[in-house]
Design an enzyme around this catalytic site. Sequence first.
Site, short mmCIF file in Angstrom:
data_model
loop_
_atom_site.label_atom_id
_atom_site.label_comp_id
_atom_site.label_asym_id
_atom_site.label_seq_id
_atom_site.Cartn_x
_atom_site.Cartn_y
_atom_site.Cartn_z
N LYS A 79 0.79 -1.24 0.15
CA LYS A 79 -0.02 -0.07 -0.03
C LYS A 79 0.92 1.25 -0.03
O LYS A 79 1.86 1.21 0.62
CB LYS A 79 -1.03 0.00 1.14
CG LYS A 79 -1.88 0.89 1.53
CD LYS A 79 -2.75 0.93 2.64
CE LYS A 79 -3.89 1.85 2.92
NZ LYS A 79 -4.58 1.38 4.13
N SER A 154 -9.52 1.17 3.39
CA SER A 154 -8.85 2.05 2.51
C SER A 154 -7.75 1.16 1.87
O SER A 154 -7.32 1.68 0.77
CB SER A 154 -8.22 3.16 3.17
OG SER A 154 -7.09 2.74 4.22
N SER A 178 -9.53 -1.59 7.55
CA SER A 178 -8.87 -1.32 6.01
C SER A 178 -8.30 -2.16 5.36
O SER A 178 -7.86 -2.09 4.21
CB SER A 178 -8.28 0.18 6.31
OG SER A 178 -8.74 1.11 6.07
#
Lengths: 486, 96
Positions: A79, A154, A178
Site C-alpha cells: 500500500k 482504505s 481497512s
Amino acid sequence: MELPFLSIREVSELINRKEVSPVELTQSILDRIEGVDSKIHAYITILGEEALRVSKEAEKQISSGTYLGALHGVPISVKDIFVMKGTRTTCGSKILENFVSPYDAMVVEKLKHSGAIIVGKNNMDEFAMGSSTENSYFGPTRNPWDLERVPGGSSGGSAAATSASICFASVGTDTGGSIRQPAALCGIVGLKPTYGRVSRFGMVAFASSLDQGGPLTKTVEDAALMLNVIAGGDARDSTSVHIPVPDYAMQLDGEIKGIRVGVPKEYFIKGIDVEVEGAVKNAIRLIEDLGCPVEEISLPHTEYAVSTYYLIAPSEASSNLARYDGVRYGFRVPDSNSLREMYHRTRAEGFGAEVKRRIMIGTYALSAGYYDAYYLKAQRVRTLIKRDFEEAFKKVDIIITPTSPEVAFKIGEKTDDPLKMYLSDIFTIPCNLAGLPGISIPCGFTSGGLPIGLQFLGRPFDEETILRVAHAYELRTNWRGRRPPI
Amino acid sequence: MKISKDAVRHVAELARLEFKEDELERFSEQLGNILEYMEKLNEIDTASIEPTFHVLGLSTPLREDVVKPWLSLDEALENAPEKEEGFFTVPKFIED
C-alpha cells in the site's frame, strides 16, 4: 501454466525447485499489470524496472543455492502508505504527490530481506481515510468482480491487485477495518495482526493507537507466510511489542477440534444483507461440523463502536496530520505573503474533502470545552468495548462475525453521505478499538456474483488460533476456485 | 444538531484549514450530523470508567542516549519545497 493465479505457497515451491525463475515470474506479473491495471487502477506507482533488477538478483542467489524462504523471488505489492527508499510515497494525497522517501519502512525492509520483489505501490483512500478507495487523489480503484463497484477501503488497491492476480499478495494497513473490509469485498484473505505485532516505523500515521499493518493474500496459508516475515518488535516503533514470533504457517494442520467459537448476537442486526447473513451462518455451521463448539455470546457495547471510533481516530489524525504544513516536505502552495497564509492555503489545497472533514471532527473533539464531552468520553467507552471482548474470551477462543454488513457497493453510492460510509465499518471497528487480531476470508458469493467475507477475531497476540480455524475452513471449501472476470 | 458557520470557521482556524463560503455551509451541516450521531455515547454512564488511551498499556521505553547515524543534511532537505544554505525556508513571519 498461468503463473499469476497461483498462491505464494504454490509459486514458491516452483521457485525453490528452480522450475520457475523469479525474472520470468516478475515479467509475467508486470505483463498482467500492463493488461489489467488500466481497468481497475490498483496501483499508484509501478516499479517495473526496479522489480526486474531485484528479480535478477533473486535468480542469481537461488541458482547459486541461497534460498531465503517462501517470499524469495515472489512479486508482491505494498500500500502506498509504506515509505520505500528512493520511491514516491503519496498516501493517496496531493500533499505527498512528489514525496520521495529517503528511507525504508520496517515492513519494506523486512520484505526486501525476505527476497520478495516489490512491483508497485497500491492505491488507497487518502491517508487511509475511507471505506471505498474513492477518496484517493489519484482516482478510485475498481472492484475486479464488478468494475462499477468499489473494492472497499482504505486498502482497496491492495485488495483489488491481489484479487485480480496482479501481485501475489500485498501489505495494507487497518485502522478501523481497512484490510479486512476490502479483502471481504474483493473475495480474498485480509489479516489485521494484534496492535503492536507489526512495526509502524515508516508507515504514514493516521490514528496511531489503532493503525496496524498486515497482509492481503489469496489464501490463509499465504497470510501466515507473510506475517512470518513482517511481524516482530522494532526499536524504532516504541509501541511494537518485543515478544517471540511463532512460525504461523507451521501451525496450519487443519486440526481444530475443541476450539471454542463465540458468535456475538449484536453482529446480526437489522439492515445486514440477507445473503451475507446466510453465507456467514452456513460457514459457522461448517466450522461446528469440524469439531468446534459454537455458542452465542454478547458484546453489549458494539452499537457504540462507530461513534467511539469516529471521535478517537479523527482526533489522533488531526494531531498526526499537523505535520503537513508545506515546510519540510510535500506540497507547498506558491506565492504566499505570510507564513500563516502559506499554512492555510497549502493544507486547504493539499488535502481532499474527507481528510479535511476528519481533521475538523478531530480538532473539534479536542478543542477547549469539548475535550471531556467528546474525546475523553470516547476513550472511556473504548474501555467498555475492550472489556466486552475480555469477558467473551473467558468463555470462547475465537469470535466469528460477518466482516461487513454488505457486499461491494456502487461507486458514488455513498460519497454524499459521510455517516453512511462510516457505518460500513460497523463490524470491523471494535477489533481495532480493543487492539485484537482479526482476519477476513471468503465464505461465498451473492446471487449477483459478489464475494462475501467472514471475520474471525482472536485474543491479543493469538494470531495462530484465528489462522488455524480460518485455514481449516478454507481447506473444506473452494471459494478461491472462482476468479474475478478480469 | 447544527454547528454554526462561525464555529466551523473557528475550528478551521485551529486546524490551519480554510473553506469557501459554500464549503462552510456543507461542512457545518455534515459536522452537525456526524456529531449528533456521536451523542449516542451519552446513553452510557462512564463516570467511573477509566479511559483507554492505548490498548497495550506500555510505558515509554528508555535507551542509552547514543548518537546513531540517520539522514544526512542533504537527504533531510531533499523533499523541502524551498531551501537555502542547509535550511528550510518559509515566507517571512517577523514584522519589520
